[in-house]
Write a protein that holds these residues in place. Structure first.
Motif, PDB file in Angstrom:
ATOM      1  N   ILE A  39      97.973 -63.275 -19.013  1.00 21.32           N
ATOM      2  CA  ILE A  39      98.219 -63.155 -20.523  1.00 21.32           C
ATOM      3  C   ILE A  39      97.086 -62.360 -21.262  1.00 21.32           C
ATOM      4  O   ILE A  39      97.519 -61.929 -22.059  1.00 21.32           O
ATOM      5  CB  ILE A  39      98.477 -64.517 -21.006  1.00 21.32           C
ATOM      6  CG1 ILE A  39      99.133 -65.382 -19.794  1.00 21.32           C
ATOM      7  CG2 ILE A  39      99.031 -64.688 -22.310  1.00 21.32           C
ATOM      8  CD1 ILE A  39     100.836 -65.086 -19.884  1.00 21.32           C
TER       9      ILE A  39
ATOM     10  N   SER B  55     105.481 -61.301 -15.497  1.00 19.97           N
ATOM     11  CA  SER B  55     104.951 -62.205 -16.646  1.00 19.97           C
ATOM     12  C   SER B  55     103.927 -61.488 -17.208  1.00 19.97           C
ATOM     13  O   SER B  55     103.690 -61.452 -18.611  1.00 19.97           O
ATOM     14  CB  SER B  55     104.375 -63.590 -16.125  1.00 19.97           C
ATOM     15  OG  SER B  55     103.257 -63.253 -15.368  1.00 19.97           O
ATOM     16  N   SER B  56     103.161 -60.684 -16.529  1.00 22.79           N
ATOM     17  CA  SER B  56     102.014 -59.893 -17.156  1.00 22.79           C
ATOM     18  C   SER B  56     102.340 -58.812 -18.189  1.00 22.79           C
ATOM     19  O   SER B  56     101.979 -58.718 -19.414  1.00 22.79           O
ATOM     20  CB  SER B  56     101.093 -59.062 -16.011  1.00 22.79           C
ATOM     21  OG  SER B  56     100.673 -59.899 -15.100  1.00 22.79           O
TER      22      SER B  56
ATOM     23  N   LEU C  83     107.842 -67.562 -22.836  1.00 22.45           N
ATOM     24  CA  LEU C  83     107.168 -66.287 -22.953  1.00 22.45           C
ATOM     25  C   LEU C  83     108.253 -65.385 -23.780  1.00 22.45           C
ATOM     26  O   LEU C  83     108.068 -64.399 -24.633  1.00 22.45           O
ATOM     27  CB  LEU C  83     106.830 -65.644 -21.641  1.00 22.45           C
ATOM     28  CG  LEU C  83     105.920 -64.458 -21.613  1.00 22.45           C
ATOM     29  CD1 LEU C  83     104.626 -64.410 -22.508  1.00 22.45           C
ATOM     30  CD2 LEU C  83     105.502 -64.219 -20.216  1.00 22.45           C
TER      31      LEU C  83
ATOM     32  N   LEU D 235     100.457 -70.524 -22.055  1.00 23.93           N
ATOM     33  CA  LEU D 235      99.369 -70.010 -21.662  1.00 23.93           C
ATOM     34  C   LEU D 235      98.459 -71.467 -20.843  1.00 23.93           C
ATOM     35  O   LEU D 235      97.928 -71.339 -19.985  1.00 23.93           O
ATOM     36  CB  LEU D 235      98.167 -69.574 -22.734  1.00 23.93           C
ATOM     37  CG  LEU D 235      96.900 -69.086 -22.264  1.00 23.93           C
ATOM     38  CD1 LEU D 235      97.398 -67.739 -21.570  1.00 23.93           C
ATOM     39  CD2 LEU D 235      96.271 -68.795 -23.755  1.00 23.93           C
TER      40      LEU D 235
ATOM     41  N   ALA E 158     103.779 -60.369 -21.291  1.00 17.78           N
ATOM     42  CA  ALA E 158     103.001 -60.759 -22.246  1.00 17.78           C
ATOM     43  C   ALA E 158     102.472 -59.986 -23.273  1.00 17.78           C
ATOM     44  O   ALA E 158     102.018 -60.022 -24.252  1.00 17.78           O
ATOM     45  CB  ALA E 158     101.579 -61.274 -21.215  1.00 17.78           C
TER      46      ALA E 158
END
Lengths: 41, 507
Positions: free
Chosen positions: B28, B257-258, B178, B312, B261
């Protein structure tokens, strides 16, 4: 020894290295005792 | 003395636990920064090459070592008769424990910012001053203890009822939150500039050596390699699950997910006038100084700030439990302690180890002084010791398990990998991990001023005139492929299991 030494980078390095080495050695020692106990059983 | 070893209960639970290990603060707060800094969307090219060419094999190696030996990291190295197996394997327990001792401090900060966002504590204040005063307030002790209490409680419940169940709640919630924050971020007026900064390819980035170095570091750390976490989680894998496809699925889940973010951070930051500030901030600065300012200015910012810090904290907690687990497994398996007792004792020790980092925050001065001890521990453990342990794990599988390792990789795998994988794990992957170690060492020595600047810093030119439409399409296709591929794989797997069950019943 001045108290400000505790806030110095030099003390920081000494502290961190000492902590790592001591805990690593203590861990190995602890493990060895555990193995001996297990073998004795 | 020997207790029955727990295994993951469900395939889905295992995937989520593995993704939980991998998805952490780095996804994140670091990945989006690196993408923005090193060429926008083109950063994904070296990242995916190194991810699929090197890092996935290191994940496979750690899982193989864990599942084959079914032991804690120390026991695993002893079992395969690795030279100095006990002393080296000890690092697989102690290294993650040191990492845990300061990672949990940062997890505590994140938990505090959940409270601070919902309570609007940083609204109307200078964010940097707010963070510095937090570091020297009683809050720091409370959130640190709370974070340790949460991880130890989850681990005390066991692999299935604790880790697996917690990850089944935390990881889907993380992705859901997210997506909510991404939708809010990209729908703000002026968000286009942020998307452009984040994803517009600047092809010259590929020629910058720093881009490749940053990508290598990121793929290695984002997959929690060398932390003993993958090894211990791998030891809970069931024999009927194929390793290669699952390792790939977890890796792609982590990457999605990265990427998401970045879409949560940059569009909002640029839309609300913090573009330059965000694009120049990394890690702690971005998360605790800049983002609070973004949320303060955002409509219903307290809510979206709160949701962002919840996701987070889920990422941080799911990673934290995986680095506390090796020491608990060691206490259980080598000393024969009960899981609850092991969780309690590791919790107490790690709380004590964390106290110097907390007390350091009371030293007057700037952030550098308040985080001096934490930074030094991260240099030794995070940047130097962990890559070395990762290297040893890969060597252990490549050189000391050979045939057994190859059989373990393909055991019950639907998509089997050819014999080429062993020379790849034996020679190619260690070279990259060794390279990472030396680059980390050089960077550390450079930062400490011990050696002159060796790694050249190539300043990136401003946006090149490449069409935003074309670049966005390319990047969106990449993202969709990653997410789609992950889902298809998982659905395929579920359908396959159902078919097998039906066949079994008919048979």
């Amino acid at each position: 020894m001045k108290l400000s030494f505790l806030a110095s980078p030099k003390f920081g390095w000494i502290f961190v290295w000492t902590e790592i080495v001591l805990i690593y050695l203590a861990f190995l020692w602890f493990h060895r005792i555990a193995q001996r106990k297990r073998k004795a059983k | 003395m020997a207790q029955k070893r727990e295994l993951w209960k469900t395939h889905w639970g295992m995937i989520l636990a593995m993704i939980g290990t991998e998805v952490g603060l780095g996804n994140i707060w670091r990945f989006p920064y690196l993408v923005g800094k090193y060429g926008g969307g083109v950063f994904l090219i070296p990242y995916i090459i190194l991810l699929l060419g090197v890092a996935v094999f290191a994940v496979i190696a750690e899982w193989v070592l864990g599942r084959h030996t079914r032991r804690d990291p120390l026991g695993a190295f002893e079992k395969i008769k690795f030279p100095f197996g006990r002393d080296i394997g000890a690092w697989g327990v102690i290294g993650p424990f040191f990492l845990f001792s300061y990672y949990i401090v940062i997890t505590g900060w994140v938990i505090f910012f959940v409270i601070a966002s919902f309570g609007r504590l940083y609204f109307g204040q200078d964010s940097e001053q707010f963070f510095l005063s937090f570091l020297s307030s009683p809050w720091i002790f409370a959130v640190h203890a709370l974070a340790i209490f949460i991880t130890s409680s989850i681990l005390a419940l066991g692999v299935q009822k604790g880790i697996e169940r917690a990850c089944k709640i935390m990881i889907p919630t993380l992705f859901l939150l997210l997506i909510i924050v991404v939708i809010r971020s990209v729908t703000l007026p002026g968000a286009r500039l942020g998307i452009e900064f984040y994803m517009r390819p600047r092809w010259e980035g590929l020629l910058n050596p720093e881009t490749w170095i940053a990508a290598l570091g990121q793929v290695f750390f984002t997959l929690s390699l060398g932390m003993g976490a993958m090894l211990i989680y791998g030891s809970y894998l069931r024999d009927e699950w194929g390793i290669p496809a699952n390792a790939l699925a977890c890796t792609l889940g982590n990457t999605s997910s990265s990427i998401l973010a970045g879409f949560a951070i940059f569009p909002a930051a640029f839309a609300l006038g913090f573009g330059t500030l965000v694009s120049g901030s990394e890690s702690i600065g971005l998360t605790f100084f800049v983002l609070p300012r973004v949320f303060e200015k955002m409509p219903a910012g307290w809510l979206f700030g709160g949701l962002f810090f919840i996701l987070l904290s889920f990422g941080a907690l799911s990673s934290a439990i995986s680095i506390q687990e090796p020491s608990i497994a060691w206490l259980k398996e080598e000393l024969g302690w009960k899981r609850k007792k092991s969780a309690l004792i590791t919790g107490i020790i790690v709380w004590l180890l964390g106290l110097p980092f907390l007390l350091n925050g009371f030293i007057p001065g700037g952030l550098g002084k308040k985080l001096a001890l934490l930074g030094k521990m991260d240099i030794i453990i995070g940047q130097l010791a962990l890559p070395l342990f990762g290297l040893v794990s890969v060597i252990a599988v490549g050189h000391f398990m050979r045939k057994k390792g190859y059989q373990e990789i393909n055991k019950n795998a639907k998509h089997k990998i050819g014999a080429w994988i062993m020379p790849w794990i034996r020679w190619v992957v260690p070279v990259f991990v060794l390279l990472l170690f030396f680059l980390s060492l050089i960077k550390v020595l450079q930062d400490l001023g011990k050696i002159p600047q060796i790694i050249p810093t190539v300043s990136m030119p401003e946006f090149s005139p490449v069409g935003i439409t074309a670049s966005t399409i390319v990047m969106m296709v990449t993202i969709c492929t990653i997410i789609w591929g992950g889902f298809i794989f998982m659905t395929h797997r579920v359908i396959a299991v159902e078919k097998e069950k039906r066949k079994g019943r008919v048979g």
